[in-house]
Design an enzyme around this catalytic site. Structure first.
Site, PDB file in Angstrom:
ATOM      1  N   ASP A   1       3.261   3.746  11.909  1.00  0.00           N
ATOM      2  CA  ASP A   1       2.200   2.691  12.288  1.00  0.00           C
ATOM      3  C   ASP A   1       2.766   1.455  12.833  1.00  0.00           C
ATOM      4  O   ASP A   1       1.735   0.681  13.383  1.00  0.00           O
ATOM      5  CB  ASP A   1       1.144   2.382  10.944  1.00  0.00           C
TER       6      ASP A   1
ATOM      7  N   TYR B   1      -7.372   4.226   9.512  1.00  0.00           N
ATOM      8  CA  TYR B   1      -7.119   3.895   8.237  1.00  0.00           C
ATOM      9  C   TYR B   1      -6.902   2.534   7.995  1.00  0.00           C
ATOM     10  O   TYR B   1      -6.577   1.666   9.016  1.00  0.00           O
ATOM     11  CB  TYR B   1      -5.906   4.614   7.589  1.00  0.00           C
TER      12      TYR B   1
END
Length: 765
Positions: free
Chosen positions: A415, A497
């Site tokens: 990420d 998320y």
């Protein structure tokens, strides 16, 4: 799509217990309001914000992230004076010109920073870290990183920064940005226009970027890694608020490598688990019914007929006739319309924040931030003693599962390459941040032409727990202490998320790093034809939706400096040993246990210093690790230190494979290395495109090797004992998806912790 165009910077702010409500609001927004001398309640005593506090504030400014003015000044100078042939971001062409991608604080060298913090002399230069896309170098298109500074003086450009001896990052290793998505959009539109009849037959709609003619249409998102050829796979879903839970089983893969955009083209179509190399092949099979078509066509009508509204998985709920929100059709819960309990601060704030400097009941530290990793804390001290130089999230990865689903089968998200730190958003008081919390703003430049300020993204608040920190009662006597702590929180909603990350400072000298996951599932298409596979890798959770098993691994960089930078890592193992009667002064004492249990056992502990760099896997055995000062001892002769306690260790079961080489750190519970300035992160944003490292073969003597990986960091086995060591600690969760993940996953049960506990640090608590 995974794109964030944000710009953030921690603004100067002032907070104390006696500032009025109006002044508080102004101060949190970055006002220049200051009070020269302020008395602040702290436990049973008061202390004044005097010259010593001001000195700490001034010296810790070296960790202040760049202001929007500083960032824009750097951009202006770079465009005019860097001799890199740069053009402004807004007009730059991705494939033919040079432009600036990111700008944020270049963290000072640790040795220079510690010397300045101690003496106030030889202040490190304030410099910017700049990423530059260099497609204009047609003979060597690449990405380079530089530092620029001093920002408050005559600026100069450094030599290109090196990573593992490489300064020119291959152009196809770059993170994706809005410019590439704009180019990709033209290819998608061309493809879907040719597939309009098939899309409308199967799904009742198509992808219409210029305006949807139906109740709802299709949208798309992408995934990673892309491989050395930069093949980019996108997946389609219904364009609703919860589109992550509404995939339709339609995928396109495009070849996007190189500078020649005329060679960027469709490579593969996947429909309902079947693949086709060209548009013509798919259309022919569809017309001839030689492929298995999606059941319940058109799928958009099936969705309308079988759910409570087309956006069945959305967080957005319609009010009931009583005006009280219901639980997706369930009866309103008794007393749910009564406000929940709230924390209050009857005596005012017990912590101070000024610029980046924070002070709380013996704790002091500086807050910083960057768009790659997010929140960082520097110069952490307790009761004046050094505890840590740097603490912060270094990487968060998610690894999915599947076979015929191209997205689920191959997805490995690192990420930081998607702007983990840049994903932060404004926090909501009363949910993300308590009503008593203090909110701070941040700024940086990320995939944009100039810096902007995003407000209210870091929350600092004092928290209390209903669990006593310590207590004992015996007869008429009682002693106890409530659990209170200071929390520094950031929420990183990267893509679907949300990572809620807390840095918690307890009044007994313990540090807790807490992370929780929430947000929408990245789901897969469920159909009768794909039942067997989807049930193997997950389970059905919606009308045509299945969740797939995946994991989240978060790595924290913890540079402990217990009293001094030079520390030892100590491993303490506890094992069982036979207990035998002892001969004491010629008399053998035999306890009754020995009579009834001749194999009676006891425990023995043995400690050893870890001599070289290595990774560790912690199972269920009673093994403890501590970081202790090399030469400092407490009153009782024990070396002063901190104990590492991990609650939420996760083993990435596919970590030791070539596809995971870039994230080899995830094979360990934690690793310990000697600190180096060029080992600032546990991974690299440039390894996300090709996690095997194949893209770097020409620059690594024809050997596939990621730009940064833990295996290489540990390979030289540097001497760890008595060194300035860094812990790289992993925590995470396995996500076995289930129907209660709709609309979003919950933080309870998905929260993990790392504790750094005082271990003989003082003579008493």
């Amino acid at each position: 799509m995974r794109v964030f165009t944000l710009a953030l910077c921690l603004l100067p702010c002032v907070f104390n217990a006696i500032v009025s409500a109006a002044e508080k609001t102004s101060a949190l927004r970055g006002s220049a309001h200051e009070v020269e001398s302020q008395k602040v309640q702290s436990g049973c005593d008061t202390y004044e914000e005097g010259p010593r506090f001001a000195r700490h504030v001034e010296r810790n400014k070296i960790f202040n992230v760049l202001s929007d003015t500083e960032i824009n000044d750097v951009v202006t100078w770079m465009l005019a004076s860097s001799n890199l042939n740069l053009v402004p971001y807004d007009t730059a062409d991705l494939y033919t010109q040079n432009y600036i991608q990111y700008v944020y604080l270049a963290e000072p060298d640790k040795t220079a920073a510690l010397a300045y913090l101690a003496t106030g002399t030889n202040k490190p230069e304030r410099r910017a870290h700049v990423h530059v896309s260099m497609a204009g170098l047609t003979s060597n298109p690449c990405i380079r990183e530089y530092t620029v500074g001093p920002i408050d003086g005559t600026m100069t450009l450094s030599a290109p920064l090196q990573f593992g001896g490489i300064s020119d990052i291959p152009f196809d290793a770059r993170p994706t940005n809005t410019k590439e998505y704009d180019h990709l959009e033209t290819l998608i539109v061309d493809t879907m226009t040719q597939l309009d009849a098939e899309m409308r037959d199967s799904f009742g709609t198509n992808y219409y970027p210029s305006g949807c003619p139906d109740d709802f249409c299709l949208t798309w998102s992408d995934t990673s890694p892309r491989g050395p050829a930069r093949d980019l796979t996108i997946w389609f879903a219904f364009e609703v608020e919860a589109f992550f839970a509404n995939p339709i089983g339609m995928y396109l893969t495009f070849s996007m490598g190189g500078l020649d955009t005329t060679k960027h083209a469709l490579k593969l179509i996947v429909y309902n688990g079947q693949s086709f190399p060209t548009i013509a092949a798919f259309k022919t099979a569809y017309a001839a019914n030689t492929l298995t078509k999606i059941s319940n066509r058109p799928l958009n009508q099936f969705l309308k007929d079988n759910t409570n509204g087309v956006d069945w998985a959305s967080m957005i709920k319609s009010p009931s006739p009583t005006g009280v929100k219901t639980n997706r059709g369930a009866a309103t819960r008794l007393n749910s319309n009564i406000a929940a309990p709230e924390v209050m601060e009857a005596g005012g704030k017990r912590f101070l924040v000024k610029d980046s400097f924070v002070k709380y009941l013996g704790w002091t530290f500086a807050v910083s931030h960057n768009p790659i990793t997010g929140l960082k804390l520097f110069n952490v001290r307790y009761r004046g003693d050094s505890v840590a130089y740097e603490i912060g999230l270094s990487e968060a990865i998610a690894v999915y599962s599947g076979v015929s689903d191209l997205v689920q089968a191959s997805t490995i998200y690192g990420d930081t390459a998607w702007g983990l730190g840049a994903s932060t958003k404004e926090l909501v008081k009363g949910i993300d941040c308590p009503a008593t919390g203090m909110l701070s703003d941040v700024s940086f430049l990320y995939d944009s032409g100039e810096a902007t300020v995003l407000v209210n993204t870091i929350c600092i608040f004092e928290s209390t727990s209903q669990m006593p920190l310590r207590r004992h009662s015996d007869g008429d006597s009682y002693g106890g202490l409530p659990t209170t702590s200071l929390v520094v929180r950031i929420v990183l909603p990267v893509y679907n998320y949300d990572y809620v990350v807390d840095h918690i400072f307890h009044v007994n000298g313990a540090i807790e790093l807490r992370a929780a996951t929430s947000g929408y599932l990245q789901s897969t298409f469920w159909s009768e034809e794909l039942r067997s596979e989807t049930n193997t890798h997950g389970q059905r959770i919606g009308p045509f939706t299945a969740g797939t098993t995946h994991d989240h691994v978060m790595n924290f960089k913890i540079d402990l400096d217990v009293v001094t930078p030079m520390n030892n890592l100590v491993k303490t193992e506890t094992k069982a040993m036979a207990a035998t009667p002892q001969d004491i002064n010629g008399v053998i004492y035999k306890l009754s246990n020995f009579e009834v249990a001749p194999d009676y056992a006891t425990k023995v502990s043995k400690s050893s210093t870890i001599m070289t760099e290595q990774g560790f896997t912690m199972g269920h055995a009673p093994t403890m690790f501590s970081v202790v000062a090399k030469d400092e001892k407490n009153k009782w002769g024990a070396k002063r230190g901190y104990r590492l306690k991990i609650m939420g260790a996760v083993e990435n079961i596919v970590a030791d494979t070539s596809s995971m080489q870039a994230y080899s750190f995830s094979k360990h519970t934690f690793a310990a290395t000697v600190r180096h300035e060029d080992e600032a992160m546990v991974s690299s944003i440039y390894d996300q495109s090709d996690t095997t490292g194949t893209i770097f073969k020409p620059k690594n003597g024809n050997k596939a090797r990621p730009l940064v990986d833990m295996d290489r960091m540990l390979a030289n086995k540097e001497r760890l004992a008595g060194s300035d060591l860094v812990l790289w600690v992993n925590v995470g969760v396995y996500h076995h998806t289930h129907s209660e993940d709709i609309p979003v996953t919950l933080t309870n049960g998905n929260t993990v912790n790392i504790f750094l506990m005082p271990y003989n640090l003082y003579d008493y608590d």
